[in-house]
Design a protein around this motif. Sequence first.
Motif, short mmCIF file in Angstrom:
data_model
loop_
_atom_site.label_atom_id
_atom_site.label_comp_id
_atom_site.label_asym_id
_atom_site.label_seq_id
_atom_site.Cartn_x
_atom_site.Cartn_y
_atom_site.Cartn_z
N GLY A 121 0.81 -1.22 0.00
CA GLY A 121 0.00 0.00 0.00
C GLY A 121 0.84 1.26 0.00
O GLY A 121 0.35 2.33 0.34
N ALA A 122 2.10 1.16 -0.39
CA ALA A 122 3.02 2.28 -0.18
C ALA A 122 2.64 3.54 -0.96
O ALA A 122 2.78 4.65 -0.46
CB ALA A 122 4.45 1.86 -0.53
N ILE A 154 0.40 12.21 6.50
CA ILE A 154 -0.62 11.32 5.98
C ILE A 154 -0.19 9.86 6.16
O ILE A 154 -0.94 9.02 6.64
CB ILE A 154 -0.86 11.60 4.47
CG1 ILE A 154 -1.52 12.95 4.28
CG2 ILE A 154 -1.72 10.51 3.86
CD1 ILE A 154 -1.77 13.30 2.81
N HIS A 155 1.05 9.58 5.80
CA HIS A 155 1.49 8.18 5.84
C HIS A 155 1.76 7.71 7.24
O HIS A 155 1.56 6.54 7.54
CB HIS A 155 2.72 8.01 4.94
CG HIS A 155 2.36 8.06 3.50
ND1 HIS A 155 2.33 9.22 2.78
CD2 HIS A 155 1.94 7.09 2.65
CE1 HIS A 155 1.94 8.96 1.55
NE2 HIS A 155 1.69 7.68 1.44
N VAL A 174 0.08 8.58 9.96
CA VAL A 174 -1.22 8.24 10.54
C VAL A 174 -1.76 6.96 9.92
O VAL A 174 -2.22 6.05 10.62
CB VAL A 174 -2.22 9.41 10.36
CG1 VAL A 174 -3.59 9.00 10.85
CG2 VAL A 174 -1.74 10.64 11.09
N ALA A 175 -1.68 6.87 8.59
CA ALA A 175 -2.25 5.69 7.93
C ALA A 175 -1.50 4.42 8.31
O ALA A 175 -2.11 3.39 8.60
CB ALA A 175 -2.22 5.89 6.41
N ASN A 210 -2.24 3.35 11.92
CA ASN A 210 -3.59 2.83 12.13
C ASN A 210 -3.91 1.58 11.32
O ASN A 210 -4.95 0.97 11.52
CB ASN A 210 -4.62 3.91 11.80
CG ASN A 210 -4.68 4.98 12.87
OD1 ASN A 210 -4.20 4.77 13.98
ND2 ASN A 210 -5.26 6.12 12.55
N ALA A 211 -3.05 1.20 10.39
CA ALA A 211 -3.38 0.09 9.50
C ALA A 211 -3.37 -1.24 10.25
O ALA A 211 -2.56 -1.47 11.14
CB ALA A 211 -2.37 0.03 8.36
N PHE A 212 -4.29 -2.10 9.89
CA PHE A 212 -4.25 -3.44 10.49
C PHE A 212 -4.49 -4.54 9.46
O PHE A 212 -4.07 -5.66 9.63
CB PHE A 212 -5.27 -3.57 11.61
CG PHE A 212 -6.63 -4.00 11.14
CD1 PHE A 212 -7.50 -3.11 10.55
CD2 PHE A 212 -7.02 -5.33 11.27
CE1 PHE A 212 -8.73 -3.52 10.09
CE2 PHE A 212 -8.27 -5.74 10.81
CZ PHE A 212 -9.11 -4.83 10.21
#
Lengths: 314, 337
Positions: A165-166, A220-221, A223-224, A227-229
Motif C-alpha cells: 500500500g506504499a 498522511i502516511h 497516521v495511515a 492505524n493500519a491493520f
Amino acid sequence: MSRTSTESPRSAPSAGRRPLSNRIPDSTFSLSSVVLLSAACLAIIYPLYFILIASVSDPAAVAGGRVWLRPEGLTFDGYARIMSDPAIWQGFGNSVLYTAVGTAISVAIIVAGGYALSRKDLPARRTITFLLVITLFFDGGMIPRYLVVQELGLLNTMWAVVLPGAVGVWNLIIAKSFFQVTMPDELREAAQLDGASDFRFFFTVAVPLAKSLIVLMTMIHMVANWNAFFDALIYLNDASKYPLQLVLRNILIQSDISSTGAMSGDLASYAETARVAELVKYGMIVFSTFPILAAVPFLQKHFTKGAMLGAVKN
Amino acid sequence: MAGPIDLDRRVPPAAVALPGGGQGDPVVSRPRPGPRPRQRLRRVLRAWQLYVLLLPALLHFAIFKFWPMYGVQIAFRNFNPVDGFLGSPWVGTAHLERFFSSFQFEMLIQNTLQLAVVNLAVMFPVPIILALLVNQLTYGRFRQFAQTVLYAPAFISTVIVVGMIYVLLSPRSGLVNHLITLGGGAPIFFMAEPEWFRPIYVGSSVWQEAGFSMIIYLAALAGIDPALHEAARIDGASALQRIRHIDLPGIAPVISILFILAVGNLLNIGFEKALLLQTPLNASESQIIQTYVYQAGLQEAQFSYSTAIGLFNSVLNLALLLTFNWVAKRFKQATLI
C-alpha cells in the motif's frame, strides 16, 4: 469568482421574499447552529472521556453503572498490566518500525515520482499518468494481490505490511500538482543552462523547496501506517511480528485475555484476570488513542494545508 | 488501511477539494502525431534521470497493481500454486456461475447494497450539513474548537473505534446499556443482534468520519465571495435563504464530484470495519461481498472462487462509476473524467 457584486442588488433572491414575521431571525438560526454543534462535540467527547475515567475506575463500579462524570474507586491496575505486558510492547515496537520504514519509503517514492511526472518534457508522461489513473477505477482485488505477495516471498515479513500500500495514486497526483505550481519552468531552465543535471536540480533545488509537501506526505502516511491493520492481518502469521493495531484487535475485539499476561490455574487469579481484563480494554484505548488525539491540533494544520495543496489547479 | 485516512482504497479528500478540478487533469490522452522514432528515442534517453526518479513508483504500480490485475484471470481458472496465474487450467465462467447459483448470493448482494446505500444516504449529507452549520459561526474560539473536535476522531484507527463500540455497547458493563436500563429498558446485546449491525456501522462512521469529510465543504464555502452574502443580506435574505441560494449553489460542483466518487466507491466502502464488527451471531446481516471474499479466499483458500467474486464486485463498481459520471455529464455538472 469575480468581485462585481456591489452592482447587483437584483441578483438577490427577491422571489424568496416573505413577510418578515414568517422568517426565522438570523440570530435564532446562528444560536441553533451553536447548540447543534455543541451537541455534536459532546457526542464525540463524552465517549472518549468516559473511557478515560473508566480506565482508572474500579471495574465493579463501571459494570454497575456508577461511573458517569468522574472515576470511582481509583485504580491503576489496568495500566500496570498494560505496561508489564510484553505482547503490547512488542506490538508497539513493531508499529514504530513499520510506521517509520513505511513512511520513509512512501514519501521518497511519492516525492521523486511526483516530481518526474510534473515535468512536461518527460516523454510518455500522458501515457504513464493514464496508466496510473486506471488503477483508481479497477483493482485486481484482495486475492490476486495476496498471491503476488506470496509469489514474491514477502509473506510473514515486514515488507508485506509496508510495500503493497506504499503509493496511492492520489498522493502522487497531489505531489505532481505541487511541483507544477511551485516550480516554474524558468527556474529549471536557468539551472540547466548552468549545467545542472535533472538529479542535481531535483536534490538541490526541488526537494528543499518541497518541504511543505514532504511534511504533509509524512503526516498522511504516519497516521495511515500507524492505524493500519488489515495488511498485517492477511500477510503476517507470526504473532511476534504483529503491529499494535492487530494486538489491540485481539484484546479489544476477540477478547483474547490470555494474550494479556499469564493465566495461572486457580480460580481467584482467574477472577482477578477477568477483572483486570475490562480495565485493560479501557486502558488500551486510552494508551493508543490519546497520544494521537493530543497531536490533532498540530496535524489538523497540516492536513488542512493539504486540502489547499490538492485544490491547486494545474 | 484504516479509518478515513486511507492511502489506497479511498480518495483523500485533499485530492478533490477543487471545484471542477478533476477536469483540468489530462486523464484521457489522445495520441498526438509524435516526433519521428529516432528523435523520440533521443528524447527518452536524455530524460533518463527523470525515469530513474519515477522508477520506484512505476515498479510499485507494476507489481502491486498491474500484476494482480493480470492475476484476475484466475477467476476463470482453477488456480493452483504450482502452475501459477497462467498455467492453471481454464474453466471459463464456472466460478461465477457457482457464485450466482450459491445460496449466499442473494444474501450477499442484499447485505452489501443495503449497507452501502444506507451508509451513503447518511454519510453523504451529514458532512454538508455540518459544514453549513460551522460556516454560520463567526471565526473565533468556538468555531476553532468545534472544527478540531469534529475532525479529531478521523485520526483514531478503525480497530480502536470498533473496540470502543464493543466496550461501550457491552450488554453487562457498557455505557449504552447502563443508559438504557436507567431509562427503564432492557439491556440489548447489540453485537449479537443482526438488525443492529447496520445502525452501529453507519452511526460509528458518522461519529468518526463526518467531521473530516466536512473540511472539503468548508474549504469550498470559504471560496464563496462574501460580497454575495452582503448583497443578499442588504436585500433582506435570511440565513436559511442565503444557504439555499448562495452557499449550496456555490459548493454544488464539489458536491457533484464527491457524489460521483462516493457512488463509484459504493461497494468498496469500509469493508475492514464490517469485518471487525462481524460476529458469528450477526453474520446474517454483516456478511458483505468483501468480507465473504476474505473468508472464502484467505480463510478457506478458495482462491479462484473468491477472485471471481471480487471481480464481480469490481466490475459492478466500475459500471456504477461510469454510469454516474455519464449522468453528471448530461446534467452539465462537474465530472470526474
